[in-house]
Design a protein around this motif. Sequence first.
Motif, PDB file in Angstrom:
ATOM      1  N   MET A   1       5.416  59.858  38.398  1.00 13.67           N
ATOM      2  CA  MET A   1       4.867  61.098  37.875  1.00 13.67           C
ATOM      3  C   MET A   1       3.729  61.556  38.760  1.00 13.67           C
ATOM      4  O   MET A   1       2.847  60.795  39.105  1.00 13.67           O
ATOM      5  CB  MET A   1       4.379  60.875  36.442  1.00 13.67           C
ATOM      6  N   ASP A   5       0.853  67.046  37.315  1.00 15.46           N
ATOM      7  CA  ASP A   5       1.822  67.895  36.622  1.00 15.46           C
ATOM      8  C   ASP A   5       1.947  67.606  35.129  1.00 15.46           C
ATOM      9  O   ASP A   5       2.503  68.400  34.390  1.00 15.46           O
ATOM     10  CB  ASP A   5       3.185  67.875  37.309  1.00 15.46           C
ATOM     11  N   PHE A   7       3.806  65.501  33.499  1.00 15.64           N
ATOM     12  CA  PHE A   7       5.122  65.104  33.022  1.00 15.64           C
ATOM     13  C   PHE A   7       5.432  63.671  33.399  1.00 15.64           C
ATOM     14  O   PHE A   7       4.999  63.179  34.431  1.00 15.64           O
ATOM     15  CB  PHE A   7       6.213  66.011  33.601  1.00 15.64           C
ATOM     16  N   GLU A   9       8.817  61.128  33.817  1.00 15.57           N
ATOM     17  CA  GLU A   9      10.275  61.042  33.868  1.00 15.57           C
ATOM     18  C   GLU A   9      10.750  60.019  32.849  1.00 15.57           C
ATOM     19  O   GLU A   9      10.138  58.975  32.663  1.00 15.57           O
ATOM     20  CB  GLU A   9      10.739  60.629  35.272  1.00 15.57           C
ATOM     21  N   SER A  82       3.033  69.330  23.428  1.00 13.94           N
ATOM     22  CA  SER A  82       3.771  68.179  23.936  1.00 13.94           C
ATOM     23  C   SER A  82       5.248  68.374  23.638  1.00 13.94           C
ATOM     24  O   SER A  82       5.634  69.247  22.865  1.00 13.94           O
ATOM     25  CB  SER A  82       3.271  66.889  23.285  1.00 13.94           C
ATOM     26  N   TRP A  84       9.582  67.036  24.990  1.00 16.27           N
ATOM     27  CA  TRP A  84      10.466  66.425  25.973  1.00 16.27           C
ATOM     28  C   TRP A  84      11.725  67.268  26.100  1.00 16.27           C
ATOM     29  O   TRP A  84      12.041  68.075  25.228  1.00 16.27           O
ATOM     30  CB  TRP A  84      10.813  64.980  25.587  1.00 16.27           C
ATOM     31  N   ARG A 131      12.496  64.478  30.922  1.00 16.27           N
ATOM     32  CA  ARG A 131      11.068  64.334  31.157  1.00 16.27           C
ATOM     33  C   ARG A 131      10.310  64.688  29.900  1.00 16.27           C
ATOM     34  O   ARG A 131      10.789  65.406  29.035  1.00 16.27           O
ATOM     35  CB  ARG A 131      10.599  65.154  32.351  1.00 16.27           C
ATOM     36  N   GLU A 132       9.112  64.126  29.826  1.00 16.66           N
ATOM     37  CA  GLU A 132       8.256  64.293  28.666  1.00 16.66           C
ATOM     38  C   GLU A 132       6.924  64.852  29.133  1.00 16.66           C
ATOM     39  O   GLU A 132       6.378  64.409  30.148  1.00 16.66           O
ATOM     40  CB  GLU A 132       8.040  62.925  28.012  1.00 16.66           C
ATOM     41  N   LEU A 133       6.420  65.833  28.407  1.00 22.70           N
ATOM     42  CA  LEU A 133       5.085  66.352  28.677  1.00 22.70           C
ATOM     43  C   LEU A 133       4.107  65.425  27.976  1.00 22.70           C
ATOM     44  O   LEU A 133       4.176  65.241  26.761  1.00 22.70           O
ATOM     45  CB  LEU A 133       4.936  67.783  28.147  1.00 22.70           C
TER      46      LEU A 133
END
Length: 146
Positions: A1, A5, A7, A9, A82, A84, A131-133
């Motif tokens: 990551m 950014d 995020f 993965e 938040s 994903w 991906r997840e914030l």
Amino acid sequence: MDANDGFRELDRQECLHRLAKVPVGRIVYTRQALPAVLPVNFGLDHDGAVLVRVSAASELVRAIAGAVVAFEADEVDAAAHSGWSVVVMGAAVLVTDPAEHARLLRTGPRSWAPAPQEVFVRIDPELVTGRELVGGHTLYKVHLPS
């Protein structure tokens, strides 16, 4: 990551685990040589394939049977900034085997728009990404002069 950014993965197992928690996703396919997106309810098969149950007469079946498609599902928390997103890419195939169709009638997803004749479309997960914030951003108030 990338540290800037925000995020992270997701690996394949995390992606499939998250997909199993949401009821609706979007199929991305080609319609008349243009990209098209259609929301659908879905389920996952034991091997991670995306299963969609639709009318046998639907335009969607004609458009995607035998084609490579993308399938996307996500979950967003607007208050926490938040969420994903997971994308599955692979061939969409009609389930034609009678025994497999019978199994899916018992265990597969139920259509939210039932039709007299329904078929199952299976999207084999050839490529799964997600991906997840993480650490959502705080909104800053802007004060405008009155």
